[in-house]
Enzyme design. Structure first.
Site, PDB file in Angstrom:
ATOM      1  N   ASP A 277      27.318   5.832   4.822  1.00 56.04           N
ATOM      2  CA  ASP A 277      26.873   5.554   6.181  1.00 56.04           C
ATOM      3  C   ASP A 277      27.838   6.254   7.148  1.00 56.04           C
ATOM      4  O   ASP A 277      28.874   6.788   6.747  1.00 56.04           O
ATOM      5  CB  ASP A 277      26.790   4.041   6.452  1.00 56.04           C
ATOM      6  CG  ASP A 277      25.817   3.754   7.600  1.00 56.04           C
ATOM      7  OD1 ASP A 277      25.495   4.677   8.372  1.00 56.04           O
ATOM      8  OD2 ASP A 277      25.385   2.590   7.738  1.00 56.04           O
TER       9      ASP A 277
HETATM   10  C1  BGC Z   1      23.619   3.288  10.631  1.00 52.79           C
HETATM   11  C2  BGC Z   1      22.620   3.893   9.660  1.00 52.79           C
HETATM   12  C3  BGC Z   1      22.073   5.174  10.214  1.00 52.79           C
HETATM   13  C4  BGC Z   1      23.225   6.111  10.526  1.00 52.79           C
HETATM   14  C5  BGC Z   1      22.774   7.458  11.032  1.00 52.79           C
HETATM   15  C6  BGC Z   1      24.639   4.291  11.091  1.00 52.79           C
HETATM   16  O1  BGC Z   1      25.408   3.787  12.127  1.00 52.79           O
HETATM   17  O2  BGC Z   1      24.249   2.190  10.020  1.00 52.79           O
HETATM   18  O3  BGC Z   1      21.595   2.982   9.391  1.00 52.79           O
HETATM   19  O4  BGC Z   1      21.192   5.743   9.301  1.00 52.79           O
HETATM   20  O5  BGC Z   1      24.050   5.504  11.495  1.00 52.79           O
HETATM   21  O6  BGC Z   1      22.244   7.386  12.281  1.00 52.79           O
END
Ligand code: BGC
Length: 756
Positions: A277
């Site tokens: 993530d």
């Molecule tokens: C979130 C994810 C997301 C990623 C990219 C993160 O902060 O937890 O769910 O896919 O950002 O935008």
């Protein structure tokens, strides 16, 4: 005529051979992947494992083959420009994979996932993701960070809105349907995307509902509740997974070898790749399991995170390999996984997006039609005393409340490339349905943001609609008196209250579930007019409504319904469609009950009306509305449950081959056509471990005309009736099981069967 037929045949054959040529065999892919890996320098390998946001520097790095993926680059032209840099300048010309969050639609925004899961309509969910994939690829996005499949039992957690709710069976069905929809028949198809099941794992169980928090959980709970939707996504062929932010039993999600390798790779044979993530590899420093990015990289890569999202930590790979701390074989394996997905996605054949599709494929009337249907099916009728609903089209309706004409909030959080201006507000939808002359509008009050911000993913606000409806003009401060006046002049008042879209989603947890701001005061004032009043609640989580049933006769939970919000709401309110959505999450009476979920174990002192000690002194332990609950404009009667377990004689120990067959008759005993979500629940009475009081094992949407009935049948494979024994082996205990065919998780008709 003859010639044109022959021509047609030639075209068909040509298309078939092109498709065959596109579909490389696994073996071909493996040899291409291996050949590429052999040619790569360690810097190029690290590049494939690195995802970045677009800056002049990162785009230059990409031209040197030092970036594997970008996120947040949208639009065919921009995507193609960046891709061209790689295809024309880099040494090995490995195409970039462009990723984006397409959580509930790309430009055509569908209801938020917690809502649409409540449709229990898997073919429609699949269709919605097909549309999302088509729109996203038209805009150059080939990889979506969805589906979000985290089970969540805590509505304080802002991200409960992104998932399918509390149930592992429903969650698994939804996960598989969404993967099928996104990836289509073949990920290489131009209108398919690579899906990404996230956030692996147990993110939905963060302590206190506080985002990014700690999770401490037994292996049993992990395997029985939180892992199944991921397993279902893997079985459906999902191309990628995203690891979670939270630590699990002390081990941060990106560094968890047990979940990322023992389970995902060794038990489930997942062959795609895992992306961290956002910034989560670097966050190992804050978690306190790594002292620097190099150590963080070692931990994450060895645990099984193949690609690092945006923090650049994996740039330390070359140095780690050169110093002998990181075996090249670990790097090569991760690179192979990334390249394999790129081949399977057809990127080497088609690195570029087709700009013509942006004009033809995005936000089409057909796409909007599907959004409207899914929104209709997602709404949950919670109360309807005295059959206040459906409303009559020839009466005057006061449309009141801060969300009645708020375009941005109709879309909800994480709304892809959604634009507030595309959204139909409830005010607009109702005016279109019954005529402007029948509508009086007053906003009443504003919803103030919270001190710490309204959260991530909120779409840009748009001016309120100009419906020509009589009432408060935009720009004028909100005023409860206007609302009272509108209600007094109308036959019925509909109040649109709830949360702003940005109050749920990432980093948007709440400590209370109250209606924010002065909305309760507004409701009180409108109710005091004596006019019939109903609430339409728009929110991304259950809110505290314990006071509401005593105050208003009708309540509908509309969630954040998406781009067709107002039309779908009007369709349901005025009876063109009977509501059929169900709660995918139990609805607590109060924050103090959390967690409250239907599939809890029995205790040694099970709850009973005469037993005060089983729950709280000051409140029942039962939620306000249970999982699976939702009313209709008609009544359904259930009868004649038959359950039988047939054992296939070939079954050997550890090989479960029997089947449970259940049938029941469901009748529409009212006088309107409507759809019922018929649910199958099972309970294992005696097992080596304490088992949930009910577990969902099947469901079916059944559409019935007035008086019509249908025998609904379910089959459940023996394996799916099982559980883990104390040593964590999967067993299917023999003995008596309870079975219910039911409209929700607490009522229904009951039977038993013997599993021998
Ligand atoms: C979130 C994810 C997301 C990623 C990219 C993160 O902060 O937890 O769910 O896919 O950002 O935008």
């Amino acid at each position: 005529m003859f010639r044109s037929r022959r021509l047609h045949l030639v075209v068909v054959l040509l298309a078939a051979s092109v498709a065959a040529a596109q579909q490389m065999s696994d073996q071909e892919i493996e040899s291409k992947v291996n050949a590429l890996v052999q040619k790569m320098t360690i810097e190029e390998k690290a590049g494939q494992l690195t995802q970045m946001g677009l800056t002049p520097q990162s785009s230059e790095l990409a031209r040197q083959g030092r970036v594997g993926s970008f996120l947040g680059v949208l639009g065919a032209k921009q995507v193609n420009d960046v891709q061209r840099g790689v295809m024309e300048h880099s040494r090995l010309k490995v195409p970039l994979l462009f990723g984006y969050d397409v959580i509930h639609g790309y430009r055509t925004v569908f209801p938020v996932p917690l809502a649409s899961a409540g449709s229990f309509d898997m073919p429609l969910l699949e269709q919605a993701e097909r549309i999302a994939a088509k729109e996203a690829t038209a805009s150059g996005v080939k990889w979506v960070f969805a589906p979000m499949v985290d089970i969540a039992r805590d509505p304080r957690w802002g991200r409960i809105v992104e998932g399918a709710g509390e149930d592992p069976y429903l969650g698994s069905q939804v996960a598989a349907a969404k993967v099928r929809g996104f990836q289509g028949k073949n990920m290489a198809d131009r209108d398919s995307v690579v899906a990404c099941a996230k956030h692996y794992v147990a993110y939905g169980a963060v302590e206190g509902g506080r985002d990014y928090n700690t999770v401490d959980m037994s292996e049993r709970l992990l395997r029985e509740v939180y892992l199944p939707p991921f397993h279902a996504a893997v079985n459906a062929g999902v191309g990628t997974l995203m690891s979670a932010f939270n630590d699990l039993n002390g081990i941060p999600g990106v560094a968890n070898h047990h979940t990322l390798t023992d389970i995902l790779r060794n038990e489930w044979n997942f062959r795609g790749f895992v992306v961290s993530d956002w910034g989560a590899v670097h966050e190992l420093l804050a978690h306190g399991t790594a002292a620097d990015d190099a150590q963080a990289t070692l931990e994450a890569l060895k645990a099984g995170v193949d690609m690092d999202m945006v923090d650049g930590a994996y740039q330390s790979i070359p140095e780690l390999v050169k110093s002998g701390k990181l075996p090249m074989s670990v790097v090569d394996e991760a690179v192979r996984r990334v390249l394999r997905v790129k081949f399977e996605a057809g990127l080497f054949d088609h690195p570029y997006a087709d700009p013509a599709r942006e004009a033809t494929d995005i936000l089409t009337p057909e796409n909007r039609e599907t959004a409207r249907k899914l929104a209709q099916e997602s709404m949950v009728l919670l109360e309807n005393k005295g059959d206040l609903l459906p409303l009559k089209k020839n009466e005057t309706v006061a449309v009141i409340g801060p969300l009645a004409d708020d375009k941005a909030s109709q879309l909800g959080p994480w709304a892809g490339d959604g634009q507030a201006k595309d959204a139909v507000t409830p005010l607009e939808g109702i005016a279109a349905k019954i005529g402007k002359e029948h509508v009086l509008y007053a906003k009443g009050v504003d919803i103030p943001g919270f001190e710490h911000g309204v959260g991530a993913g909120v779409v840009a606000p748009a001016p309120p609609s100009a419906t020509g409806v009589v009432g408060q003009e935009s720009g004028k401060p909100a005023n409860i008196d206007d609302a009272v006046k509108a209600a007094t002049q109308a036959d019925v008042a509909v109040l649109f209250v709830g949360e702003l879209a940005g109050m749920t989603g990432e980093a948007s947890s709440r400590a209370t579930l109250d209606l924010p701001g002065d909305q309760r005061k507004l409701i009180d004032a409108v109710v005091a007019t004596g006019k019939p009043v109903m609430l339409v609640l728009e929110s991304g989580r259950p809110l505290d409504l314990s006071w509401a049933p005593a105050q208003v006769p009708a309540i509908m939970q509309a969630w954040f319904p998406g781009v067709e919000a107002g039309n779908a709401i009007a369709d349901v309110l005025f009876g063109d469609v009977s509501p059929s959505g169900r709660l995918a999450v139990s609805w607590p009476r109060s924050v103090g009950q959390i967690p409250v979920y239907y599939n809890h174990n029995n205790t040694g002192r099970p709850a009973a009306p005469d037993r005060w000690h089983t729950g709280y002194l000051d409140m029942t332990s039962q939620p306000l509305y249970p999982f699976g609950y939702g009313l209709s404009y008609t009544k359904f009667t259930y009868r004649d449950l038959k359950a039988e377990f047939t054992n296939a004689r070939i079954a050997t120990k550890g090989n479960h081959q029997g089947t449970l067959h259940v049938t029941a008759e469901v009748q529409n005993s009212g006088n309107r056509e409507a759809t019922e979500v018929v649910q199958l629940y099972v309970r294992d009475r005696v097992a080596p471990t304490s088992r949930p009081v009910r577990e969902l094992k099947g469901f079916e949407r059944v559409r019935l005309g007035p008086g019509e009935s249908k025998t609904v049948s379910f089959s459940v494979q023996e394996h799916d009736l099982g559980s883990y024994d104390p040593e964590m082996h999967w067993i299917v205990p023999p003995g008596t099981y309870d079975v219910w065919v039911a409209p929700d998780s607490v009522t229904g008709i009951h039977g038993t069967f013997e599993l021998k």
